[in-house]
Design an enzyme around this catalytic site. Structure first.
Site, PDB file in Angstrom:
ATOM      1  N   GLN A 108       0.833  -1.209   0.000  1.00 14.00           N
ATOM      2  CA  GLN A 108       0.000   0.000   0.000  1.00 14.00           C
ATOM      3  C   GLN A 108       0.876   1.270   0.000  1.00 14.00           C
ATOM      4  OE1 GLN A 108      -2.846   0.528  -0.816  1.00 14.00           O
ATOM      5  NE2 GLN A 108      -4.407  -0.788   0.074  1.00 14.00           N
ATOM      6  N   SER A 109       2.048   1.145  -0.557  1.00 15.96           N
ATOM      7  CA  SER A 109       3.013   2.238  -0.549  1.00 15.96           C
ATOM      8  C   SER A 109       2.597   3.396  -1.454  1.00 15.96           C
ATOM      9  CB  SER A 109       4.371   1.696  -1.006  1.00 15.96           C
ATOM     10  OG  SER A 109       5.214   2.720  -1.454  1.00 15.96           O
ATOM     11  N   ASN A 110       2.788   4.625  -0.972  1.00 17.96           N
ATOM     12  CA  ASN A 110       2.575   5.805  -1.810  1.00 17.96           C
ATOM     13  C   ASN A 110       3.580   5.848  -2.956  1.00 17.96           C
ATOM     14  OD1 ASN A 110       0.504   6.819  -0.168  1.00 17.96           O
ATOM     15  ND2 ASN A 110       1.937   7.908   1.155  1.00 17.96           N
ATOM     16  N   ALA A 111       4.820   5.445  -2.675  1.00 19.38           N
ATOM     17  CA  ALA A 111       5.857   5.443  -3.710  1.00 19.38           C
ATOM     18  C   ALA A 111       5.508   4.461  -4.822  1.00 19.38           C
ATOM     19  CB  ALA A 111       7.207   5.091  -3.098  1.00 19.38           C
ATOM     20  N   MET A 112       4.968   3.324  -4.456  1.00 17.81           N
ATOM     21  CA  MET A 112       4.534   2.319  -5.434  1.00 17.81           C
ATOM     22  C   MET A 112       3.545   2.924  -6.418  1.00 17.81           C
ATOM     23  SD  MET A 112       2.206  -1.048  -4.617  1.00 17.81           S
ATOM     24  CE  MET A 112       0.822   0.016  -4.135  1.00 17.81           C
TER      25      MET A 112
END
Length: 286
Positions: free
Chosen positions: A59-63
């Site tokens: 659930q990464s923002n960077a992803m």
């Protein structure tokens, strides 16, 4: 498309004046500190690159930001994770859902040790020296705003994951940059600084207790809701809530607060709030 030069607005929170750099409004799909970190890859040509490889949480923002970048650039995107919860696989939501819609290929395995010539590897959270390119632009926007508004005594705050943004902001700004550790402890954050720079680090504010990243804490949910109620701005639940908790406490205890101005940099990442709100609502409102 506008990926830079976000507005700065003045707010009042619990009777204290703050300025907020609205990096959440940069672009609907490419905003927040990740847009700054990845701006170098957006603006420059990489004729040999066909695929980006990165890793982190599901659930990464960077992803999500990398999936947008790859879509814009026409690159494939392989993203490695330790684990994807079965519930998330069956009920895609938030960053995971939208990153997949942008074409991300998510892989439950260890990230490879070597890469082909046409593959670009980007460390977890965008902790790379190339991030300084976009963060210097952010710093220049703040300098220009401060000069135009004749603001001399300024303290700049943003919460940190890898600390890359706060580190390079301190490098390029004449003002003190304050931060707090959100993912690991303060020692982890200092190690992240040292991996990229050797001197001139931002000031790490101490937290009143240990917070485990991604775990639910009632006070983080409460300050998120209070900020929304008082300022009509939605902040990120993972980073901004803890950030505001630390920053507000610092300002409250700061002897010369009447002589200084305080600028908070919005972290963006609001897609991540979808899943976080579900969890908080289930825990505290059900």
């Amino acid at each position: 498309m506008n990926y830079t030069n976000s507005l700065i607005e003045q707010i009042s929170f619990n009777n204290q004046k703050y300025f907020v750099k609205r990096d959440d409004l940069l672009h609907k799909d490419f905003s927040g500190n990740k847009a700054r970190k990845f701006y170098y890859f957006l603006k420059n040509d990489f004729p040999k690159i066909k695929k980006v490889i990165s890793f982190g949480s599901a659930q990464s923002n960077a992803m999500y930001s990398l999936s947008v970048l790859c879509k814009i650039k026409g690159w494939k995107f392989d993203y490695y994770v330790d684990h994807i919860a079965s519930y998330l696989k069956e009920n895609p939501i938030g960053n995971y859902k939208f990153a997949k819609e942008f074409g991300m290929n998510i892989i439950e395995a260890e990230v490879p040790k070597t890469f082909k010539n046409d593959e670009l590897f980007i460390s977890e959270g965008g902790a790379v020296s190339a991030a300084s390119f976009g963060i210097e632009i952010l710093a220049n926007e703040i300098r220009t705003w401060a000069k135009e508004n004749q603001i001399k005594n300024l303290k700049v705050f943003l919460p940190s994951g890898t600390g890359t943004t706060s580190l390079y902001l301190q490098k390029f700004l004449p003002f003190e940059v304050l931060t707090c550790s959100c993912v690991g402890d303060d020692e982890y954050l200092e190690k992240q600084f040292l991996a990229l720079e050797k001197t001139n680090f931002p000031t790490i504010l101490k937290k009143e207790k240990k917070y485990h990243f991604g775990k639910l804490y009632k006070e983080l949910y409460e300050i998120h809701n209070e900020l929304l109620n008082q300022t009509n701005i939605e902040f990120d639940l993972l980073y901004d809530s803890l950030g505001w908790l630390c920053f507000e406490k610092y300002v409250e205890n700061f002897d010369k607060k009447d002589e200084f101005n305080f600028l908070y940099i919005h972290q963006g990442g609001l897609l991540g709030n979808i899943s976080m709100k579900e969890r908080y609502t289930y825990k505290y409102n059900s």
